[in-house]
Design an enzyme around this catalytic site. Structure first.
Site, PDB file in Angstrom:
ATOM      1  N   HIS A 150      39.553  45.930  34.622  1.00 52.26           N
ATOM      2  CA  HIS A 150      38.400  45.082  34.922  1.00 52.26           C
ATOM      3  C   HIS A 150      38.609  43.655  34.416  1.00 52.26           C
ATOM      4  O   HIS A 150      38.044  42.709  34.981  1.00 52.26           O
ATOM      5  CB  HIS A 150      37.123  45.683  34.335  1.00 52.26           C
ATOM      6  CG  HIS A 150      36.455  46.646  35.255  1.00 52.26           C
ATOM      7  ND1 HIS A 150      36.912  47.936  35.438  1.00 52.26           N
ATOM      8  CD2 HIS A 150      35.369  46.512  36.076  1.00 52.26           C
ATOM      9  CE1 HIS A 150      36.136  48.561  36.316  1.00 52.26           C
ATOM     10  NE2 HIS A 150      35.207  47.718  36.724  1.00 52.26           N
ATOM     11  N   HIS A 185      40.316  41.951  37.183  1.00 57.09           N
ATOM     12  CA  HIS A 185      39.304  41.641  38.200  1.00 57.09           C
ATOM     13  C   HIS A 185      38.599  40.328  37.868  1.00 57.09           C
ATOM     14  O   HIS A 185      38.444  39.438  38.717  1.00 57.09           O
ATOM     15  CB  HIS A 185      38.282  42.779  38.280  1.00 57.09           C
ATOM     16  CG  HIS A 185      36.991  42.381  38.950  1.00 57.09           C
ATOM     17  ND1 HIS A 185      35.966  41.773  38.248  1.00 57.09           N
ATOM     18  CD2 HIS A 185      36.558  42.496  40.231  1.00 57.09           C
ATOM     19  CE1 HIS A 185      34.960  41.513  39.078  1.00 57.09           C
ATOM     20  NE2 HIS A 185      35.296  41.953  40.278  1.00 57.09           N
ATOM     21  N   HIS A 199      34.929  44.137  44.933  1.00 59.06           N
ATOM     22  CA  HIS A 199      35.065  44.447  43.504  1.00 59.06           C
ATOM     23  C   HIS A 199      36.093  45.557  43.286  1.00 59.06           C
ATOM     24  O   HIS A 199      37.006  45.422  42.464  1.00 59.06           O
ATOM     25  CB  HIS A 199      33.704  44.877  42.948  1.00 59.06           C
ATOM     26  CG  HIS A 199      33.749  45.394  41.557  1.00 59.06           C
ATOM     27  ND1 HIS A 199      33.762  44.571  40.450  1.00 59.06           N
ATOM     28  CD2 HIS A 199      33.783  46.679  41.068  1.00 59.06           C
ATOM     29  CE1 HIS A 199      33.813  45.306  39.353  1.00 59.06           C
ATOM     30  NE2 HIS A 199      33.823  46.584  39.692  1.00 59.06           N
TER      31      HIS A 199
END
Length: 359
Positions: A254, A257, A270
């Site tokens: 993440h 990301h 996402h």
């Protein structure tokens, strides 16, 4: 740190559950604010409002502005307060659900999340990811409470574009590995402590379900049908991954990301970016070529990105992505080994090379 575990008190999933939303909402309160967007309202809005009316719930439908910002949460909070709302119902994708969480956190009362796509694990969590008006990531709000009810109609999510479903698998695929990394590093979770055995076990189960049922589920959703594989995979995406990440932790997947979003990349979803971040995390951890290639092949076969070109990141922006990945605001602190921007840059290049070798 203290081990903690948090979860919504009730989760319902199955074909046709949408028809009973009014009955469930009526048990939580009598005045509801339904937050949704125009597209979702056209698809399921009539079913939701009819069910609320049949159950005797006084409701108001308000259109989500399109971005989960603090200003949007404030705007909808004013609407809720003016209507003396005691139940907030978020109907739609992750951003709609996150705004609904923000509204409930300000006014109190109860919260129902009703996802219409299985693209993330947002419906079960107490986290709202917030953005600026131009779509740039602006951090997150961790709420004290989780949704009181998560209601998933698998017929609705199976009818959505298959890319959203695949994206949900990409997001959930990382849950196991991030929980493992958080536990190894002694990191923190959104539940407010160290990973619990239950959280890590749910993260492991999530991965096993995705590997066993994901490909067949994608084929079924592509055909617009609901099968046992779809039911199993939806539960993994929404429930197992949601509980797994909140109680197991997030790590490099993440964080990558966040790094990709920070440089203005807006094309990938996402889950697509998280999947690429997962492969980067596995490289950072020094996992075997066999393990990394196995995960990458699985991802590629169901349509997830495995190259820089797939996610729209040019080689000259890798340094900026890596720097943003390693900021204090990301979950990189839960990654063992304290990765540096240079290490992340090298890992991103390695993933790209591996991904291109699969083509």
């Amino acid at each position: 740190m203290t081990r903690t575990f948090v979860a919504p008190p009730r989760y319902l999933q199955g074909v046709g559950t949408l028809d009973d939303v009014g009955t469930h909402v009526s048990r939580l309160g009598g005045r509801a604010l339904v937050v949704t967007d125009e597209v979702v309202a056209d698809v399921v809005g009539e079913s939701v409002t009819r069910s609320l009316s049949d159950a005797g719930v006084d409701y108001r439908v308000v259109t989500f502005g399109g971005e989960c910002t603090r200003d949007e949460i404030s705007r909808l909070t004013d609407v809720a307060q003016n209507g003396a709302v005691d139940v907030v119902v978020g109907v739609g994708g992750g951003k709609v659900v996150d705004v609904a969480k923000g509204v409930r956190s300000r006014i109190g009362g109860r919260l129902v999340t009703l996802p219409t796509i299985a693209s993330t694990d947002a419906p079960t969590s107490g986290l709202s990811v917030v953005y600026t008006d131009d779509g740039s990531l602006a951090g997150g709000i961790v709420h004290d409470e989780r949704p009181d009810l998560v209601l998933v109609d698998t017929a609705v999510v199976a009818a959505a574009p298959v890319r959203w479903f695949v994206s949900g698998i990409g997001d959930a695929l990382a849950t196991r590995f991030e929980a493992r990394a958080t536990r190894e590093s002694g990191g923190w979770t959104f539940a407010g402590g160290s990973p619990s055995q239950a959280g890590v076990a749910l993260a492991e189960r999530c991965y096993d379900v995705l590997r066993a049922h994901g490909p067949a589920a994608v084929d079924a959703v592509r055909d617009g049908t609901v099968t046992d594989d779809v039911e199993e995979t939806v539960e993994a995406i929404v429930l197992l991954s949601g509980l797994g990440f909140e109680n197991g932790g997030l790590a490099a997947a993440h964080a990558v990301h966040d790094g990709i979003v920070s440089v203005g990349v807006t094309g990938p979803t996402h889950g697509e970016m998280v999947c690429f971040g997962l492969l980067t995390q596995l490289v950072l951890e020094g996992r075997s070529d066999e393990e990394i290639r196995d995960v990458a092949r699985f991802a590629s076969d169901i349509g997830l990105p495995v190259t820089l070109a797939d996610i729209g990141v040019s080689p000259d922006r890798l340094g900026a992505v890596a720097e943003a990945t390693c900021r204090d605001e990301t979950s990189i602190d839960n990654q063992p080994g304290d990765p540096t921007p240079d290490a992340v840059t090298d890992a991103l290049r390695t993933v790209d090379e591996l991904g291109r070798s699969l083509e």
